[in-house]
Design a protein around this motif. Structure first.
Motif, PDB file in Angstrom:
ATOM      1  N   LEU A 193       0.835  -1.199   0.000  1.00 37.59           N
ATOM      2  CA  LEU A 193       0.000   0.000   0.000  1.00 37.59           C
ATOM      3  C   LEU A 193       0.874   1.256   0.000  1.00 37.59           C
ATOM      4  O   LEU A 193       0.594   2.228  -0.709  1.00 37.59           O
ATOM      5  N   LEU A 194       1.950   1.228   0.788  1.00 35.61           N
ATOM      6  CA  LEU A 194       2.858   2.368   0.842  1.00 35.61           C
ATOM      7  C   LEU A 194       3.514   2.607  -0.511  1.00 35.61           C
ATOM      8  O   LEU A 194       3.676   3.758  -0.943  1.00 35.61           O
TER       9      LEU A 194
ATOM     10  N   GLN B  89       0.244  11.045   3.630  1.00 37.66           N
ATOM     11  CA  GLN B  89      -0.734  10.617   4.646  1.00 37.66           C
ATOM     12  C   GLN B  89      -2.107  10.423   4.013  1.00 37.66           C
ATOM     13  O   GLN B  89      -2.797   9.414   4.252  1.00 37.66           O
ATOM     14  N   LEU B  90      -2.513  11.377   3.175  1.00 38.81           N
ATOM     15  CA  LEU B  90      -3.830  11.301   2.532  1.00 38.81           C
ATOM     16  C   LEU B  90      -3.906  10.111   1.592  1.00 38.81           C
ATOM     17  O   LEU B  90      -4.904   9.373   1.584  1.00 38.81           O
ATOM     18  N   ALA B  91      -2.867   9.882   0.796  1.00 39.93           N
ATOM     19  CA  ALA B  91      -2.876   8.772  -0.153  1.00 39.93           C
ATOM     20  C   ALA B  91      -2.977   7.439   0.572  1.00 39.93           C
ATOM     21  O   ALA B  91      -3.730   6.542   0.148  1.00 39.93           O
ATOM     22  N   CYS B  92      -2.224   7.288   1.666  1.00 39.32           N
ATOM     23  CA  CYS B  92      -2.293   6.036   2.431  1.00 39.32           C
ATOM     24  C   CYS B  92      -3.694   5.822   3.005  1.00 39.32           C
ATOM     25  O   CYS B  92      -4.232   4.706   2.969  1.00 39.32           O
TER      26      CYS B  92
ATOM     27  N   GLU C 269      -6.187   2.714   2.132  1.00 36.35           N
ATOM     28  CA  GLU C 269      -6.659   1.827   3.205  1.00 36.35           C
ATOM     29  C   GLU C 269      -8.176   1.685   3.177  1.00 36.35           C
ATOM     30  O   GLU C 269      -8.731   0.652   3.555  1.00 36.35           O
ATOM     31  N   ARG C 270      -8.868   2.714   2.731  1.00 32.49           N
ATOM     32  CA  ARG C 270     -10.327   2.682   2.635  1.00 32.49           C
ATOM     33  C   ARG C 270     -10.812   2.035   1.344  1.00 32.49           C
ATOM     34  O   ARG C 270     -12.017   1.946   1.100  1.00 32.49           O
TER      35      ARG C 270
END
Length: 301
Positions: free
Chosen positions: A46-47, A150-153, A157-158
């Protein structure tokens, strides 16, 4: 100021040209970095996707530089992987991995951003190192990049697609505006004033041979002096003196520095190079609030 992906060649800004004029032994290792202790674990895959979105969105991160200083943007799909995922037994092993990651940037082929996700065996937590070559990042850029990462992660995740806030002016368009400004009649009219003011200004320090050799500029040969102002003097500096002299704290500190240098050298003046964030409003309508790149300016006083 949203625009599509920027590609093609980039003309260097003055601060970037300065970098290539300096005798730097290893130009690829001239980085800014942050080391983050993650509050909760992140999936490496994901990162990696979040970092890819960051590189596609912010054009300056996809720049590469040839030995002659020419620069061009790589397409997002032409970049090598930027994320390393490693395990470290303790802080010492982590530091060695971080040093290796810092040395892995490649000016000519990329990437100029290296991410290192470390799994710590001793405390079970993750650390994330982000190292970016200074040619493409500055202090203001870090705030933008960390917010977007932070926003992209969070979006990934959602299970959502990555949608980052609209970009402001590209570093490429800023460089073009800067060149037009430098060639303007207003700046040409100022040039003689600056030359007259700086002619004969003492540029060195007393007792220091010129030119300064690289050996004298090593961390091993440096020294640190510390001093503190008590509460009374701090109040005078922060509030009393600025009100009395209608000036700012940084002007007072610069004055104190120049007085000490002049007492030391016996000269009537001291030449000091100051740094600025470089995002001045030179061109109307050019928004740089979310622009990523090395905008720093250096100027003489």
């Amino acid at each position: 100021a949203e625009q599509g992906s920027v590609g093609g060649a980039l003309s260097l800004t003055p601060i970037q040209r300065w970098f290539f004029e300096e005798p730097i032994p290893n130009r690829s290792h001239w980085n800014q970095s942050v080391l983050l202790r993650l509050r909760r674990s992140v999936d490496p895959a994901l990162l990696e996707r979040a970092l890819s979105a960051l590189l596609a969105h912010h054009d300056a991160l996809r720049l590469v530089f040839a030995g002659d200083g020419s620069a061009r943007h790589l397409p997002p799909d032409a970049l090598p992987p930027v994320l390393w995922h490693r395990v470290a037994a303790d802080a010492g092993a982590q530091e060695r991995l971080c040093e290796e990651a810092q040395r892995s940037l490649d000016l000519e082929h990329g990437p100029l951003l290296r991410a290192l996700l470390v799994e710590r065996s001793d405390d079970g937590e993750q650390r994330l190192l982000l190292a970016i070559h200074h040619l493409v990042v500055d202090g203001v850029s870090w705030r933008v990049l960390l917010e977007d990462l932070q926003l992209a992660c969070t979006q990934l995740e959602r299970g959502e697609a990555v949608v980052l806030p609209a970009k402001t002016a590209s570093f490429q368009s800023w460089g073009e505006a800067l060149r037009r400004h430098a060639a303007s009649g207003a700046l040409r009219d100022e040039l003689s004033w600056w030359r007259d003011s700086l002619t004969g200004a003492p540029a060195g320090l007393p007792g220091v041979a010129e030119p300064v050799s690289p050996e004298t500029l090593r961390v091993a040969t440096s020294a640190v002096a510390r001093t503190r102002l008590d509460a009374g003097w701090t109040k005078r500096l922060l509030s009393s003196a600025p009100a009395a002299y209608r000036t700012r704290v940084n002007d007072l500190l610069l004055t104190a520095l120049s007085r000490v240098l002049c007492r030391w050298s016996g000269a009537a003046s001291a030449l000091v190079q100051l740094e600025g964030h470089g995002r001045e409003e030179l061109v109307g309508g050019l928004d740089l609030s979310r622009s990523v790149g090395w905008f720093t300016t250096a100027y003489p006083v």
